[in-house]
Scaffold this active site. Structure first.
Site, PDB file in Angstrom:
ATOM      1  N   ASP A  56     -61.815 -62.861 -12.979  1.00 48.24           N
ATOM      2  CA  ASP A  56     -60.649 -63.823 -12.562  1.00 48.24           C
ATOM      3  C   ASP A  56     -59.172 -62.473 -13.215  1.00 48.24           C
ATOM      4  OD1 ASP A  56     -58.355 -65.175 -11.100  1.00 48.24           O
ATOM      5  OD2 ASP A  56     -58.151 -65.991 -13.384  1.00 48.24           O
ATOM      6  N   ASP A  58     -55.746 -63.526 -13.267  1.00 42.42           N
ATOM      7  CA  ASP A  58     -54.395 -64.388 -13.722  1.00 42.42           C
ATOM      8  C   ASP A  58     -54.922 -64.948 -14.548  1.00 42.42           C
ATOM      9  OD1 ASP A  58     -52.609 -61.833 -11.447  1.00 42.42           O
ATOM     10  OD2 ASP A  58     -52.696 -63.574 -10.939  1.00 42.42           O
ATOM     11  N   THR A 163     -59.935 -61.379  -7.765  1.00 41.93           N
ATOM     12  CA  THR A 163     -58.884 -62.101  -7.524  1.00 41.93           C
ATOM     13  C   THR A 163     -57.900 -62.288  -6.471  1.00 41.93           C
ATOM     14  OG1 THR A 163     -56.470 -61.228  -8.418  1.00 41.93           O
ATOM     15  CG2 THR A 163     -57.896 -59.808  -7.863  1.00 41.93           C
ATOM     16  N   ALA A 164     -56.936 -63.301  -6.023  1.00 38.47           N
ATOM     17  CA  ALA A 164     -55.826 -63.075  -4.942  1.00 38.47           C
ATOM     18  C   ALA A 164     -54.791 -62.314  -4.818  1.00 38.47           C
ATOM     19  CB  ALA A 164     -55.351 -64.695  -5.572  1.00 38.47           C
ATOM     20  N   LYS A 208     -62.781 -67.655  -2.597  1.00 40.94           N
ATOM     21  CA  LYS A 208     -63.622 -66.016  -3.679  1.00 40.94           C
ATOM     22  C   LYS A 208     -65.202 -66.369  -3.630  1.00 40.94           C
ATOM     23  CE  LYS A 208     -60.021 -65.902  -7.190  1.00 40.94           C
ATOM     24  NZ  LYS A 208     -59.409 -65.984  -8.712  1.00 40.94           N
ATOM     25  N   ASP A 231     -59.460 -68.976 -15.564  1.00 41.07           N
ATOM     26  CA  ASP A 231     -59.208 -69.783 -16.644  1.00 41.07           C
ATOM     27  C   ASP A 231     -58.934 -71.563 -15.161  1.00 41.07           C
ATOM     28  OD1 ASP A 231     -55.918 -69.431 -15.270  1.00 41.07           O
ATOM     29  OD2 ASP A 231     -57.384 -68.560 -14.566  1.00 41.07           O
ATOM     30  N   ASN A 234     -59.251 -73.967  -9.903  1.00 48.24           N
ATOM     31  CA  ASN A 234     -59.466 -73.347  -8.397  1.00 48.24           C
ATOM     32  C   ASN A 234     -60.392 -72.961  -8.641  1.00 48.24           C
ATOM     33  OD1 ASN A 234     -56.504 -74.690  -7.257  1.00 48.24           O
ATOM     34  ND2 ASN A 234     -56.142 -73.066  -8.332  1.00 48.24           N
TER      35      ASN A 234
END
Length: 303
Positions: A56, A58, A163-164, A208, A231, A234
């Site tokens: 991930d 962020d 990542t989004a 994801k 982290d 979600n």
């Protein structure tokens, strides 16, 4: 004969006990060696072509949200007005203080970004993204997480960001960190120009996991031998897919979940080593120092 009759059963009994004692001693010696060394089987496994790592972005690889930093860079280049910058700043401040992804805030940020880039060329945003990385993102890379990614690369494994954030931003970051590539949210473009719409939905939560699963099939990966790092709670669907899940700078829900399932746990936010839950040697005592060395090496390669 009486004496021999007395000796014979004793000899047989002693032999059985000797075997038992020998086996017990060998097992104790093996466990004693493991306890003293504190080492686990080597991980990542060098040369394992069916393993990869998924990170991930962020607050896992980078402090804060990539999309917000990107927005700051676009404002500097007069892509939008002060009012919109204030919204970006508030969203980023909330994200850093809360340390978690709020779906409503993330959706607002994505909508803002889509409206801002509408009508611009993909190649233009990619070029600007390189500049914004140097201005706002490079100094926010967590050295400890960078060291973990480098351990996989050194083992000959591919490393992907998941990542989004827009895939263009994620691709720039992955390239600058020397990673394999990135999975990110795809914004629709026609003839190389953004339309202001998404292709499908943002790459968030279960999406994801689906992206990782699809990439694993395409790449011929064995997910039970792969690792994933995040982290956020979600991303539990993505973390649950792999055989080696890691909670990095975890939010409260993910920390609790990781402890319940005995997942590996690292926290680089306070400069202290977090509670250790089965940390492998590659991410152990030298991770922070190794991350600093990796960052220095990366900086030198850029010069």
């Amino acid at each position: 004969m009486a004496a021999l009759g007395w000796l014979t059963p004793r000899r047989r009994s002693a032999t059985a006990r000797s075997v038992l004692a020998g086996e017990a001693s060998a097992e104790a010696a093996r466990k004693s060696t493991q306890d003293v060394s504190g080492e686990e089987p080597e991980f990542p496994v060098p040369g394992d072509a069916h393993a990869a790592a998924f990170f991930d972005l962020d607050n896992t690889v980078m402090q804060g949200a990539a999309l917000f930093h990107f927005g700051r860079g676009l404002y500097k280049r007069k892509f939008f007005e002060t009012r919109e910058l204030a919204r970006f700043a508030w969203q980023q401040a909330w994200f850093r203080l809360a340390g978690v992804e709020d779906p409503e805030h993330m959706q607002e940020a994505r909508d803002s970004a889509l409206s801002i880039v509408q009508g611009h060329r993909v190649s233009e945003l990619m070029s600007i993204g390189e500049e914004i990385y140097d201005e706002y993102m490079a100094e926010r890379i967590w050295p400890g997480t960078r060291a973990l990614a480098q351990a996989h690369l050194d083992a000959g494994q591919k490393v992907w960001l998941v990542t989004a954030a827009p895939v263009e931003i994620a691709t720039v970051i992955a390239r600058r960190l020397g990673l394999t590539g990135a999975l990110g949210t795809v914004a629709e473009s026609v003839d190389g120009v953004y339309t202001g719409k998404l292709v499908g939905e943002p790459l968030h939560g279960p999406a994801k996991a689906e992206a990782v699963r699809a990439l694993a099939v395409a790449e011929g990966l064995d997910l039970s031998r792969c690792a994933a790092y995040s982290d956020s709670h979600n991303d539990i669907p993505m973390l649950s897919l792999v055989g080696h899940p890691y909670a990095i700078n975890p939010d409260t829900k993910l920390r609790k979940h990781a402890r319940q399932l005995d997942w590996r746990l690292r926290d680089y936010r306070t400069g202290r080593k977090a509670a250790k839950v089965g940390i492998p040697a590659a991410a152990g005592v030298g991770a922070v120092a190794g991350g600093t060395a990796a960052a220095i090496a990366l900086h030198r390669r850029r010069r």
